[in-house]
Write a protein that holds these residues in place. Structure first.
Motif, mmCIF file in Angstrom:
data_model
loop_
_atom_site.group_PDB
_atom_site.id
_atom_site.type_symbol
_atom_site.label_atom_id
_atom_site.label_comp_id
_atom_site.label_asym_id
_atom_site.label_seq_id
_atom_site.Cartn_x
_atom_site.Cartn_y
_atom_site.Cartn_z
ATOM 1 N N ILE A 131 12.116 -3.711 -6.250
ATOM 2 C CA ILE A 131 13.137 -4.713 -5.948
ATOM 3 C C ILE A 131 12.453 -6.074 -5.976
ATOM 4 O O ILE A 131 11.541 -6.318 -5.185
ATOM 5 N N PRO A 132 12.844 -6.972 -6.893
ATOM 6 C CA PRO A 132 12.214 -8.292 -6.924
ATOM 7 C C PRO A 132 12.426 -9.043 -5.611
ATOM 8 O O PRO A 132 13.501 -8.998 -5.013
ATOM 9 N N GLY A 133 11.373 -9.725 -5.161
ATOM 10 C CA GLY A 133 11.417 -10.509 -3.934
ATOM 11 C C GLY A 133 10.127 -10.356 -3.158
ATOM 12 O O GLY A 133 9.277 -9.514 -3.481
ATOM 13 N N ASN A 134 9.950 -11.185 -2.132
ATOM 14 C CA ASN A 134 8.794 -11.078 -1.252
ATOM 15 C C ASN A 134 8.962 -9.849 -0.376
ATOM 16 O O ASN A 134 10.075 -9.501 0.021
ATOM 17 N N LYS A 135 7.828 -9.213 -0.062
ATOM 18 C CA LYS A 135 7.875 -8.023 0.794
ATOM 19 C C LYS A 135 6.784 -8.119 1.851
ATOM 20 O O LYS A 135 5.644 -8.450 1.545
ATOM 21 N N GLU A 136 7.168 -7.795 3.094
ATOM 22 C CA GLU A 136 6.216 -7.678 4.195
ATOM 23 C C GLU A 136 6.550 -6.378 4.900
ATOM 24 O O GLU A 136 7.641 -6.229 5.457
ATOM 25 N N ILE A 137 5.618 -5.421 4.865
ATOM 26 C CA ILE A 137 5.899 -4.085 5.370
ATOM 27 C C ILE A 137 4.808 -3.669 6.342
ATOM 28 O O ILE A 137 3.616 -3.808 6.039
ATOM 29 N N GLU A 138 5.237 -3.167 7.510
ATOM 30 C CA GLU A 138 4.302 -2.666 8.514
ATOM 31 C C GLU A 138 4.732 -1.284 8.954
ATOM 32 O O GLU A 138 5.921 -1.033 9.139
ATOM 33 N N SER A 139 3.749 -0.397 9.148
ATOM 34 C CA SER A 139 4.014 0.940 9.660
ATOM 35 C C SER A 139 2.867 1.362 10.560
ATOM 36 O O SER A 139 1.702 1.123 10.223
ATOM 37 N N THR A 140 3.200 1.979 11.688
ATOM 38 C CA THR A 140 2.168 2.448 12.606
ATOM 39 C C THR A 140 1.503 3.705 12.066
ATOM 40 O O THR A 140 0.288 3.834 12.096
ATOM 41 N N ALA A 141 2.310 4.652 11.589
ATOM 42 C CA ALA A 141 1.768 5.907 11.076
ATOM 43 C C ALA A 141 2.700 6.477 10.026
ATOM 44 O O ALA A 141 3.916 6.430 10.175
ATOM 45 N N GLY A 142 2.125 6.995 8.951
ATOM 46 C CA GLY A 142 2.912 7.588 7.882
ATOM 47 C C GLY A 142 2.512 7.019 6.542
ATOM 48 O O GLY A 142 1.611 6.188 6.445
ATOM 49 N N ASN A 143 3.180 7.457 5.512
ATOM 50 C CA ASN A 143 2.873 7.029 4.152
ATOM 51 C C ASN A 143 3.898 6.017 3.666
ATOM 52 O O ASN A 143 5.085 6.166 3.925
ATOM 53 N N VAL A 144 3.413 5.018 2.933
ATOM 54 C CA VAL A 144 4.281 3.987 2.369
ATOM 55 C C VAL A 144 3.995 3.897 0.876
ATOM 56 O O VAL A 144 2.837 3.749 0.472
ATOM 57 N N ALA A 145 5.056 3.991 0.073
ATOM 58 C CA ALA A 145 4.944 3.849 -1.380
ATOM 59 C C ALA A 145 5.858 2.708 -1.814
ATOM 60 O O ALA A 145 7.043 2.706 -1.490
ATOM 61 N N ILE A 146 5.290 1.740 -2.517
ATOM 62 C CA ILE A 146 6.043 0.572 -2.970
ATOM 63 C C ILE A 146 5.969 0.524 -4.492
ATOM 64 O O ILE A 146 4.877 0.442 -5.065
ATOM 65 N N ALA A 147 7.121 0.581 -5.135
ATOM 66 C CA ALA A 147 7.167 0.522 -6.599
ATOM 67 C C ALA A 147 7.058 -0.931 -7.052
ATOM 68 O O ALA A 147 7.678 -1.826 -6.476
ATOM 69 N N VAL A 148 6.270 -1.147 -8.089
ATOM 70 C CA VAL A 148 6.050 -2.482 -8.658
ATOM 71 C C VAL A 148 6.358 -2.397 -10.145
ATOM 72 O O VAL A 148 5.592 -1.797 -10.908
ATOM 73 N N ALA A 149 7.488 -2.975 -10.553
ATOM 74 C CA ALA A 149 7.879 -2.914 -11.964
ATOM 75 C C ALA A 149 6.950 -3.756 -12.826
ATOM 76 O O ALA A 149 6.513 -3.327 -13.890
ATOM 77 N N ASP A 150 6.622 -4.965 -12.357
ATOM 78 C CA ASP A 150 5.782 -5.875 -13.125
ATOM 79 C C ASP A 150 4.812 -6.569 -12.178
ATOM 80 O O ASP A 150 5.216 -7.443 -11.407
ATOM 81 N N PRO A 151 3.529 -6.215 -12.210
ATOM 82 C CA PRO A 151 2.556 -6.857 -11.331
ATOM 83 C C PRO A 151 2.533 -8.382 -11.478
ATOM 84 O O PRO A 151 2.200 -9.093 -10.534
ATOM 85 N N ASN A 152 2.894 -8.878 -12.666
ATOM 86 C CA ASN A 152 2.864 -10.319 -12.909
ATOM 87 C C ASN A 152 3.945 -11.087 -12.162
ATOM 88 O O ASN A 152 3.965 -12.311 -12.197
ATOM 89 N N GLU A 153 4.863 -10.382 -11.475
ATOM 90 C CA GLU A 153 5.850 -11.063 -10.635
ATOM 91 C C GLU A 153 5.237 -11.557 -9.322
ATOM 92 O O GLU A 153 5.844 -12.329 -8.604
ATOM 93 N N TYR A 154 4.009 -11.105 -9.020
ATOM 94 C CA TYR A 154 3.393 -11.404 -7.727
ATOM 95 C C TYR A 154 2.271 -12.434 -7.842
ATOM 96 O O TYR A 154 1.473 -12.394 -8.766
#
Length: 160
Positions: A84-107
């Motif tokens: 999903i295009p946009g800024n992302k800030e993600i925090e998790s205490t415990a567990g797995n997080v997977a973030i899809a990145v369509a185009d690294p050059n967007e960042y």
């Protein structure tokens, strides 16, 4: 679209994906128990809270507009975020997080950290594993991506 959504999640398994329209939708599945979703929206800002989730087999899908800034706080569990295009800030205490990145050059900036676990960031050309790991990357795009985990695995990946 183009706004900001803050998401506060009790324990469970979650998927965040783009909606077919400009609405926010939350769908529960698995063991729902007494879980509830609260949504407040003002202009281009929204707050989604999922509370009172059962301790096993709770799942939720959160659909958001196609372009949006996301701030996600997960107490424990697994989280999968679609590309999903946009800024992302993600925090998790415990567990797995997977973030899809369509185009690294967007960042313009990527910063991932785990206290205990692995960081798989092949989409940005690197990975780390073990204790107190951090992965950073800089590019020419306009978005920032920050993810911080206590214990678990962090994956930046190509979309399926």
């Amino acid at each position: 679209s183009g706004g900001r959504i803050d998401v506060e999640l009790d324990g469970g398994n979650y998927a965040v994906r783009p909606a077919a329209d400009e609405h926010i939708r939350v769908t529960f599945s698995g063991n729902v128990g007494t879980a509830r979703a609260e949504l407040t929206a003002t202009g281009a800002q929204a707050l989604v809270r999922i509370k009172d989730t059962p301790s096993n087999n709770f799942q939720a899908t959160i659909e958001v507009p196609n372009i949006v800034d996301l701030v996600v706080r997960l107490s424990a569990g697994n989280l999968e975020v679609a590309a999903i295009p946009g800024n992302k800030e993600i925090e998790s205490t415990a567990g797995n997080v997977a973030i899809a990145v369509a185009d690294p050059n967007e960042y313009s900036s990527v910063d991932g950290s785990v206290k205990a676990g692995d960081i798989q960031a092949a989409v940005f050309g690197g990975s780390r594993s073990g204790l107190l790991q951090r992965f950073t990357w800089s590019g020419k795009g306009k978005y920032t991506l920050r993810a911080s985990l206590g214990a678990g695995n962090l994956t930046f990946k190509q979309p399926r």
